[in-house]
Each structure stands twice: as C-alpha cells, then as structure tokens.
Enzyme design. Structure first.
Site, PDB file in Angstrom:
ATOM      1  N   LYS A 196      -6.373 -16.341 -20.473  1.00 31.14           N
ATOM      2  CA  LYS A 196      -7.383 -17.148 -19.781  1.00 31.14           C
ATOM      3  C   LYS A 196      -8.024 -16.441 -18.599  1.00 31.14           C
ATOM      4  CE  LYS A 196      -6.076 -21.586 -19.385  1.00 31.14           C
ATOM      5  NZ  LYS A 196      -5.029 -22.454 -18.798  1.00 31.14           N
ATOM      6  N   GLY A 349       4.644 -10.793 -16.762  1.00 26.16           N
ATOM      7  CA  GLY A 349       5.724 -10.781 -17.741  1.00 26.16           C
ATOM      8  C   GLY A 349       5.315 -10.237 -19.100  1.00 26.16           C
ATOM      9  N   GLY A 372       2.536 -13.955 -11.324  1.00 23.05           N
ATOM     10  CA  GLY A 372       1.690 -14.759 -10.432  1.00 23.05           C
ATOM     11  C   GLY A 372       1.739 -14.242  -8.999  1.00 23.05           C
TER      12      GLY A 372
END
Ligand code: 3PG
Ligand code: MG
Length: 391
Positions: A196, A349, A372
C-alpha cells in the site's frame, strides 16, 4: 540531542535492570519462527549480565488487545532465548508480578495482556517500575508506540531519579538511521515496495528532500502508474491516493529527484503458486490480470541505479516474493543492493524475510529490526521511545 546509553550507567553490580525488548517474533503452533529479533538484543543482555546486573526482560507479542491469549504467551520465546544465551531464563506467567524469582534473567509475560500497556497507563507503569532499579530500552521495533513500557515507565523511572537509557540495539539503529536523515553520502537511492502506497506517503514526502532517486516496486507502484495514466488491469490500486501520488511525482520532478517506476511486470490472474504468468508492459496490463512482481527489464534498470549509489535504503518487497513465480524481482533487487558498494540499510519485516529467503543477510550493512519504527524515524518524527532517552 544525544541518546543516553549503557555507557552512561555507572557501576551496575547487583542492580536489577528492566529491559524492554522487542521479542515480537513470528510464531507458528507455539514454535518460534525467525529469531532475528531475539538475537539482536543478546549483546545488551550479555553486557548487563557481565557488568553484574540482573535482567528483567519484558516484551509484547502480537496484538492480544489487553487480554490473555494462550497462543501469545512468551514462554516459548523465553525457551529460545535461553538456548541462544546459553543460560537459564525464568519465564513468569504474570506481566507485573508482586515478587520476582531469584534468577539473573527473568522474562515477564506478554505486556499486551494488560490493557494498561497500550493505554500508556501510569498506574500499570508504576507496577513495572517496582520491579527494577534501572530502565533499558532495546525494543527498537516498538519505539514509535506510546505504550506504558516504552513511554510512561521510563518517565516514572527518571522522575524517581533512576536512569533510563538505550540498549546497544536501539543505539545502533539510531546511529545508522540518523545517518540516513542527515549526512548520507550521495548518490542516495531509496527503494520502496510493499502493498500500500498509503503506508508510505509520509516517508516518500520526507525522502524527496534527501534522496537522488526513488525506485518504486511492489503493488504500491500500481497506484503511481495508474495515477500517471497507465493501464494496470486488476492490479491493486488506491484510487483515493491518486492526487497524493501525483503531487509527490510533481514535487520530485521539480526538485530533480528521479522516480523510477516499473516498466515491465510479471502478471497473473490470481495470487496463486500455480497460476500461469506472463511478463508484460507495466502500463498495458489487460483487465483480468494483475501485476504481482516487477519484470526483468525493471530489475535491470533498478540495478543500474543501485550500482551507482553510495547510500541505499530499502523498505518493502518488489512483489509477492513468498511465491516462487513472483519472487525474482525482490531477489534481483536484493542481489543488486548486496553487490553494490553503497552503505545499505534494509527495514521492514517482509524485506528482511525476502533477504533471509535469498540467503543474502551478510551483504547488507544494516538490517533494521523495526519496520514501522524505522519508517517513522525516517519521516523525521519524534518517537516517544527515543525522545525519552535523549538529553
Ligand atoms: C512490529 O513487529 O512491528 C513491532 O514489534 C511493533 O508491533 P506493533 O506493530 O504490533 O505495535
Ligand atoms: Mg508493525
């Protein structure tokens, strides 16, 4: 602003250290999968023990949302840690026990079994503060979370005159990532992938001020291709982000940042290991087909840009690398980064899993344990778990 580290602690003989680690590792049927994150925090544990401290380890695992979940207990992680550490680790079944066992390494239960953790609750942090004399944060993957063990707890420790410092992993992550925020050697190339584009808009915005080239792969590239007038068939797109990505592309053009989008893709009707695949132009994908990997021409073009780089940042896979038919793009980029002389940093990851799958872990300068967290750091944001350790 500098980070307080283990070097700022005095004599810690006989002292109890609360060590917040990110032991949030993949688990399948009670068995630890990739244990990179456990291994990444070993230097801090070893150092504390060698300096005579005992260690009370705490971590989250998964997202149990304030309730106990049998499959997210930390004891299997404790067992793996004991093996890696070569000494006993006592896993206790409570998050904030009234009394601790007399052992040099104790692992508390999953912090997120307590609602106070995610709520950054001061009363819960107070219960944790009773367990130790000093606070060490080595949980780089969680420094962007304003949770009790990351924020309220070190706050309380400092307020009561007890030290709160970064462990060696957090120290190293910040040293490396801060180099990418300012002072990176040019040319500086960023490679972004993943599903995304909405997750990456903020980092794209920040990177456009710093990099010379931005290479975009993964499904997120289709939102850019479609916004730029390409026919992307049934590929994953986020039409509500077309305006944002057009603005980013215009800003890149105005500031001389080269944005490279895929020119060819590997497409199939379904995300399926057995689906027939076709390689085609990234801008002429017919309906009924979706792009699931970057094609060989794109890999070659990306590799050429990467070869000339002095600094490379990579986050996010180039395709559905978990399936062999769609893994060549990610592998090709991993090989190109590995072969370059650039200072190379990888986060996220999925990218790390792809690198492990290709057996290329040794070819990178730094593999960040935070996905993140590393993105938010590179956005230039103040992260609660870092800010509290500065000064
Ligand atoms: C991660 O795996 O991203 C870190 O451990 C943080 O976990 P979270 O995204 O569930 O907060
Ligand atoms: Mg996460």
């Amino acid at each position: 602003m500098s980070l307080r580290t283990l070097d700022d602690l005095g004599d810690v003989t006989g002292v109890r250290a609360f060590l917040r680690a990110d032991l949030n590792v993949p688990m399948a049927d009670g068995v630890v999968g990739d244990d990179s994150r456990i291994r990444a925090t070993l230097p801090t544990i070893h150092e504390l023990l060698e300096r005579g401290a005992s260690v009370v380890l705490a971590s989250h695992l998964g997202r149990p949302k304030g309730k106990m979940r049998e499959d997210l207990r930390l004891a299997p992680v404790g067992a793996r840690l004991a093996g890696l550490l070569g000494r006993e680790v006592v896993s206790v079944p409570e998050v904030a026990p009234a009394e601790l066992p007399a052992a040099s390494v104790v692992l508390l239960e999953n912090l997120r079994f307590e609602p106070g953790e995610e709520a950054n609750d001061v009363a819960f942090a107070g219960r944790l503060a009773e367990l130790a004399d000093i606070y060490v944060d080595d949980a780089f993957g969680a420094v962007h979370r304003a949770h009790a063990s990351v924020s309220a707890l070190p706050d309380l420790m400092l307020a009561s005159g007890r030290p709160a410092v970064a462990g060696r992993l957090v120290q190293r992550e910040v040293e490396v990532l801060s180099r990418l925020l300012s002072g990176a050697e040019r040319p500086y190339v960023a490679i972004l992938g993943g599903a995304k584009v909405s997750d990456k808009l903020a980092v794209i915005d920040a990177l456009l001020d710093r990099v010379d080239a931005l290479l975009v792969g993964g499904a997120m590239a289709f939102t850019l291709l479609a916004a730029d007038g390409g026919a992307v068939g049934d590929s994953l797109v986020e039409p509500d982000r077309y305006d944002d990505v057009r603005a980013a592309m215009a800003r890149a053009a105005a500031s001389g940042v080269r944005i490279e989008l895929p020119t060819d893709v590997v497409a199939a009707a379904e995300i399926d290991a057995d689906a027939p695949v076709q390689t085609m132009s990234a801008r002429e994908i017919p309906d009924g087909l979706k792009g699931l990997d970057i094609g060989p021409q794109t890999v070659a073009a990306f590799a050429e840009v990467i070869a000339g780089a002095k600094t490379v940042l990579w986050n996010g896979p180039m395709g559905v690398f978990e399936l062999a038919s769609f893994s060549a793009g990610t592998r090709g980029v991993a090989e190109a980064v590995g072969a370059s002389n650039a200072f190379s940093v990888v986060g996220g990851g999925d990218s790390l899993a792809a690198i492990a799958q290709a057996g290329l872990e040794g070819s990178f300068d730094h593999l960040s344990t935070g996905g993140g967290a590393s993105l938010e750091y590179l956005e230039g944001r103040a992260l609660p778990g870092i800010t509290i350790l500065e000064g």
